[in-house]
Scaffold this motif. Structure first.
Motif, PDB file in Angstrom:
ATOM      1  N   ARG A 135       2.218  15.603   2.362  1.00  0.00           N
ATOM      2  CA  ARG A 135       3.141  15.814   1.326  1.00  0.00           C
ATOM      3  C   ARG A 135       3.016  14.609   0.427  1.00  0.00           C
ATOM      4  NH1 ARG A 135       6.873  19.954   1.154  1.00  0.00           N
ATOM      5  NH2 ARG A 135       6.493  21.377   2.809  1.00  0.00           N
ATOM      6  N   ALA A 136       3.065  13.228   0.929  1.00  0.00           N
ATOM      7  CA  ALA A 136       2.912  12.164   0.000  1.00  0.00           C
ATOM      8  C   ALA A 136       1.703  12.193  -0.798  1.00  0.00           C
ATOM      9  CB  ALA A 136       2.932  10.968   0.870  1.00  0.00           C
ATOM     10  N   PHE A 137       0.593  12.597  -0.136  1.00  0.00           N
ATOM     11  CA  PHE A 137      -0.722  13.020  -1.093  1.00  0.00           C
ATOM     12  C   PHE A 137      -0.437  13.769  -2.215  1.00  0.00           C
ATOM     13  CE2 PHE A 137      -2.891  11.234   2.834  1.00  0.00           C
ATOM     14  CZ  PHE A 137      -3.610  10.261   2.106  1.00  0.00           C
ATOM     15  N   ASN A 138       0.535  14.785  -2.032  1.00  0.00           N
ATOM     16  CA  ASN A 138       0.801  15.896  -2.942  1.00  0.00           C
ATOM     17  C   ASN A 138       1.623  14.955  -4.272  1.00  0.00           C
ATOM     18  OD1 ASN A 138      -0.541  17.974  -2.294  1.00  0.00           O
ATOM     19  ND2 ASN A 138       1.555  19.061  -1.552  1.00  0.00           N
ATOM     20  N   ARG A 139       2.284  14.163  -3.983  1.00  0.00           N
ATOM     21  CA  ARG A 139       3.155  13.294  -4.816  1.00  0.00           C
ATOM     22  C   ARG A 139       2.216  12.474  -5.706  1.00  0.00           C
ATOM     23  NH1 ARG A 139       6.767  13.634  -0.383  1.00  0.00           N
ATOM     24  NH2 ARG A 139       6.317  11.376   0.270  1.00  0.00           N
ATOM     25  N   SER A 140       0.818  12.191  -5.390  1.00  0.00           N
ATOM     26  CA  SER A 140       0.097  11.098  -5.916  1.00  0.00           C
ATOM     27  C   SER A 140      -0.672  12.039  -6.876  1.00  0.00           C
ATOM     28  CB  SER A 140      -0.536  10.720  -5.027  1.00  0.00           C
ATOM     29  OG  SER A 140      -1.692  11.407  -4.388  1.00  0.00           O
ATOM     30  N   ASP A 141      -1.954  11.477  -7.486  1.00  0.00           N
ATOM     31  CA  ASP A 141      -2.893  12.204  -8.259  1.00  0.00           C
ATOM     32  C   ASP A 141      -4.031  12.144  -7.628  1.00  0.00           C
ATOM     33  OD1 ASP A 141      -3.188   9.446  -8.697  1.00  0.00           O
ATOM     34  OD2 ASP A 141      -3.200   9.485 -10.931  1.00  0.00           O
ATOM     35  N   VAL A 142      -4.405  11.935  -6.275  1.00  0.00           N
ATOM     36  CA  VAL A 142      -5.795  11.925  -5.879  1.00  0.00           C
ATOM     37  C   VAL A 142      -6.357  13.115  -6.129  1.00  0.00           C
ATOM     38  CG1 VAL A 142      -5.163   9.978  -4.228  1.00  0.00           C
ATOM     39  CG2 VAL A 142      -4.978  12.328  -3.386  1.00  0.00           C
ATOM     40  N   ASP A 143      -7.653  13.037  -6.166  1.00  0.00           N
ATOM     41  CA  ASP A 143      -8.640  14.321  -6.230  1.00  0.00           C
ATOM     42  C   ASP A 143      -9.002  14.986  -4.898  1.00  0.00           C
ATOM     43  OD1 ASP A 143      -8.426  14.350  -9.198  1.00  0.00           O
ATOM     44  OD2 ASP A 143      -9.621  12.562  -8.931  1.00  0.00           O
ATOM     45  N   ILE A 144      -9.338  13.949  -4.020  1.00  0.00           N
ATOM     46  CA  ILE A 144      -9.719  14.210  -2.653  1.00  0.00           C
ATOM     47  C   ILE A 144      -9.291  13.375  -1.653  1.00  0.00           C
ATOM     48  CG2 ILE A 144     -11.948  12.823  -3.279  1.00  0.00           C
ATOM     49  CD1 ILE A 144     -13.464  14.703  -1.740  1.00  0.00           C
ATOM     50  N   ILE A 145      -9.170  13.878  -0.361  1.00  0.00           N
ATOM     51  CA  ILE A 145      -8.550  13.097   0.507  1.00  0.00           C
ATOM     52  C   ILE A 145      -9.640  12.919   1.714  1.00  0.00           C
ATOM     53  CG2 ILE A 145      -6.808  12.890   2.358  1.00  0.00           C
ATOM     54  CD1 ILE A 145      -5.035  14.695   0.415  1.00  0.00           C
ATOM     55  N   PHE A 146      -9.961  11.744   2.409  1.00  0.00           N
ATOM     56  CA  PHE A 146     -10.476  11.604   3.711  1.00  0.00           C
ATOM     57  C   PHE A 146      -9.641  11.139   4.713  1.00  0.00           C
ATOM     58  CE2 PHE A 146     -13.972  10.922   0.295  1.00  0.00           C
ATOM     59  CZ  PHE A 146     -14.721  12.074   0.800  1.00  0.00           C
ATOM     60  N   ALA A 147      -9.896  11.834   5.901  1.00  0.00           N
ATOM     61  CA  ALA A 147      -8.816  11.389   7.022  1.00  0.00           C
ATOM     62  C   ALA A 147      -9.703  11.274   8.241  1.00  0.00           C
ATOM     63  CB  ALA A 147      -8.036  12.536   7.363  1.00  0.00           C
ATOM     64  N   GLU A 148      -9.297  10.092   9.157  1.00  0.00           N
ATOM     65  CA  GLU A 148      -9.492   9.748  10.313  1.00  0.00           C
ATOM     66  C   GLU A 148      -9.386  11.039  11.039  1.00  0.00           C
ATOM     67  OE1 GLU A 148      -9.717   5.762  11.721  1.00  0.00           O
ATOM     68  OE2 GLU A 148      -8.178   5.325  10.371  1.00  0.00           O
ATOM     69  N   PRO A 200      -8.269  18.598  -1.668  1.00  0.00           N
ATOM     70  CA  PRO A 200      -9.171  18.826  -0.639  1.00  0.00           C
ATOM     71  C   PRO A 200      -9.296  17.688   0.476  1.00  0.00           C
ATOM     72  CG  PRO A 200     -10.538  18.776  -2.349  1.00  0.00           C
ATOM     73  CD  PRO A 200      -9.114  18.697  -2.856  1.00  0.00           C
ATOM     74  N   VAL A 201      -9.139  18.276   1.742  1.00  0.00           N
ATOM     75  CA  VAL A 201      -9.002  17.210   2.756  1.00  0.00           C
ATOM     76  C   VAL A 201     -10.383  17.441   3.485  1.00  0.00           C
ATOM     77  CG1 VAL A 201      -7.974  16.430   4.959  1.00  0.00           C
ATOM     78  CG2 VAL A 201      -6.506  17.122   3.192  1.00  0.00           C
ATOM     79  N   TYR A 202     -11.013  16.160   3.870  1.00  0.00           N
ATOM     80  CA  TYR A 202     -12.277  16.215   4.718  1.00  0.00           C
ATOM     81  C   TYR A 202     -11.945  15.213   5.833  1.00  0.00           C
ATOM     82  CZ  TYR A 202     -14.515  18.314   0.753  1.00  0.00           C
ATOM     83  OH  TYR A 202     -14.984  19.375  -0.110  1.00  0.00           O
ATOM     84  N   LEU A 203     -12.122  15.691   7.093  1.00  0.00           N
ATOM     85  CA  LEU A 203     -11.996  14.786   8.298  1.00  0.00           C
ATOM     86  C   LEU A 203     -13.655  14.237   8.345  1.00  0.00           C
ATOM     87  CD1 LEU A 203     -10.618  17.436  10.846  1.00  0.00           C
ATOM     88  CD2 LEU A 203      -9.452  15.991   9.123  1.00  0.00           C
ATOM     89  N   VAL A 204     -13.438  12.735   8.918  1.00  0.00           N
ATOM     90  CA  VAL A 204     -14.674  12.168   8.705  1.00  0.00           C
ATOM     91  C   VAL A 204     -14.919  11.840  10.524  1.00  0.00           C
ATOM     92  CG1 VAL A 204     -15.638  10.155   8.329  1.00  0.00           C
ATOM     93  CG2 VAL A 204     -14.103  11.318   6.603  1.00  0.00           C
ATOM     94  N   ASP A 205     -15.793  12.450  11.063  1.00  0.00           N
ATOM     95  CA  ASP A 205     -16.319  12.049  12.377  1.00  0.00           C
ATOM     96  C   ASP A 205     -17.405  10.939  12.468  1.00  0.00           C
ATOM     97  OD1 ASP A 205     -16.977  12.219  15.094  1.00  0.00           O
ATOM     98  OD2 ASP A 205     -18.039  14.022  14.996  1.00  0.00           O
ATOM     99  N   GLY A 206     -16.807   9.751  12.137  1.00  0.00           N
ATOM    100  CA  GLY A 206     -17.662   8.607  12.287  1.00  0.00           C
ATOM    101  C   GLY A 206     -16.845   7.376  12.316  1.00  0.00           C
ATOM    102  N   THR A 207     -17.519   6.246  11.752  1.00  0.00           N
ATOM    103  CA  THR A 207     -16.900   4.763  11.947  1.00  0.00           C
ATOM    104  C   THR A 207     -15.847   4.551  10.520  1.00  0.00           C
ATOM    105  OG1 THR A 207     -18.763   3.752  10.568  1.00  0.00           O
ATOM    106  CG2 THR A 207     -18.789   4.181  13.134  1.00  0.00           C
ATOM    107  N   ARG A 208     -15.217   3.720  10.674  1.00  0.00           N
ATOM    108  CA  ARG A 208     -14.572   3.568   9.589  1.00  0.00           C
ATOM    109  C   ARG A 208     -15.394   2.974   8.141  1.00  0.00           C
ATOM    110  NH1 ARG A 208     -11.591   1.838  13.534  1.00  0.00           N
ATOM    111  NH2 ARG A 208     -12.432  -0.448  13.716  1.00  0.00           N
TER     112      ARG A 208
END
Length: 346
Positions: free
Chosen positions: A307-320, A244-252
């Motif tokens: 797609r590169a995230f798909n080749r990894s084993d991450v459980d969650i993705i945060f995006a700027e 799952p991808v979550y967009l982060v509307d905030g600072t780094r």
């Protein structure tokens, strides 16, 4: 077994290539063939054939109420496909065809498979700016329906390998013309009303359209993805990696706090950022999609990064997030769909 034709990306339109002739014959036989365009790889089929178009939906697992874009190789084909060409459409055609711009017209009756238009009275048409795509369409002698050549909902393909990963043995073949250029799909503009309306932002920006025709509106449903789709890409979650991808509307700092919280829960966390801030995060996988000071690089690398995230084993993705100006409007449209419109306020 799926055919894999390899051809130079800058084919000479005055020469004949056996790979292109072969691929065109498959299209004439109502088979489905993937090929490169200047945006992403398309999954092509004879737009006048129910059988051929049905194979697109079957291969992709695409909802049947989601219309397709028809690709042509020369402007002269339009007269046999649409009821009429509005003046505003003529101006946009002159300015941006061939190129990453799709125009919605009132369709001519009894030309297209109803599966192409999802039962609508309109049809989406574009002329791609890629010599391989144009050569294949010209050789086939047909209008070619061609959505992105990926499984429905997954990141769009910008290389032939992406197509093979998603559609191996589900289609007749793929024409490998190397990596695509723009990286996000075409802009879709409805020219059937008094004012042009962007139904999907893409490779031609709102600002560029307005330079040619004046005021251009943006369909408000783009923000929610609700309602019956009048254009490809207006409904359903698209472009999504497995995690799952979550967009982060905030600072780094806000984004890093979210990463730390999820890592404390035992999750493996991915971060999608830009080259300028690659060293500012601590996570299990940190990927740059391009440069914030040149958003065309983000558009170009966006799908490959997902797609590169798909080749990894991450459980969650945060995006700027990115400013919704210029090509940033298209980038944010794709990211919002990849995230299923999930935004976390900092």
């Amino acid at each position: 077994m799926m055919k894999h034709w390899i051809v130079e990306s800058d084919v000479d339109k005055n020469k004949s290539y056996p790979q292109i002739v072969d691929a065109a014959k498959f299209l004439q036989q109502d088979e489905v063939v993937a090929f490169p365009t200047e945006t992403v790889y398309g999954l092509g089929a004879n737009a006048t054939s129910d059988s051929a178009v049905g194979k697109i939906f079957e291969a992709k697992g695409r909802p049947s109420d989601n219309p397709l874009i028809v690709h042509i190789s020369n402007k002269g084909q339009l007269n046999g496909l649409v009821a009429h060409i509005p003046d505003v459409a003529e101006k946009l055609i002159d300015a941006y065809w061939p190129g990453p711009l799709t125009i919605i017209f009132e369709k001519k009756a009894e030309v297209f498979s109803e599966k192409v238009t999802a039962g609508l009275d309109t049809v989406a048409i574009r002329m791609p700016d890629h010599p391989v795509a144009l050569a294949i369409i010209e050789a086939a002698g047909l209008p070619i329906a061609a959505p992105s050549a990926n499984r429905s909902g997954k990141p769009s393909p910008t290389t032939a390998d992406h197509v093979i990963d998603d559609l191996q043995d589900r289609i007749a073949g793929v024409v490998d013309g190397g990596e695509t250029g723009v990286g996000v799909e075409s802009t879709v503009v409805d020219c059937t009303g008094a004012v042009p309306v962007i139904l999907r932002p893409g490779g031609v920006t709102k600002e560029q359209l307005e330079e040619v025709v004046g005021a251009v509106e943006v369909d408000p449903s783009l923000k929610e993805g609700k309602g019956a789709p009048k254009s490809p890409g207006m409904k359903y979650t698209h472009y999504a990696p497995d995690a799952p991808v979550y967009l982060v509307d905030g600072t780094r700092a806000d984004l890093q706090r979210l990463v730390d919280e999820k890592k404390a829960e035992g999750l493996k966390v991915g971060v999608m950022t830009t080259a300028e801030y690659l060293e500012e995060f601590e996570a299990d996988l940190i990927l740059s999609a391009g440069r914030r000071d040149d958003l065309s690089t983000v558009a170009h690398h966006l799908y490959d990064t997902l797609r590169a995230f798909n080749r990894s084993d991450v459980d969650i993705i945060f995006a700027e997030m990115f400013p919704e100006e210029g090509v940033g409007l298209a980038i944010m449209n794709r990211l919002q769909k990849a995230a299923g419109y999930r935004v976390i306020k900092g």
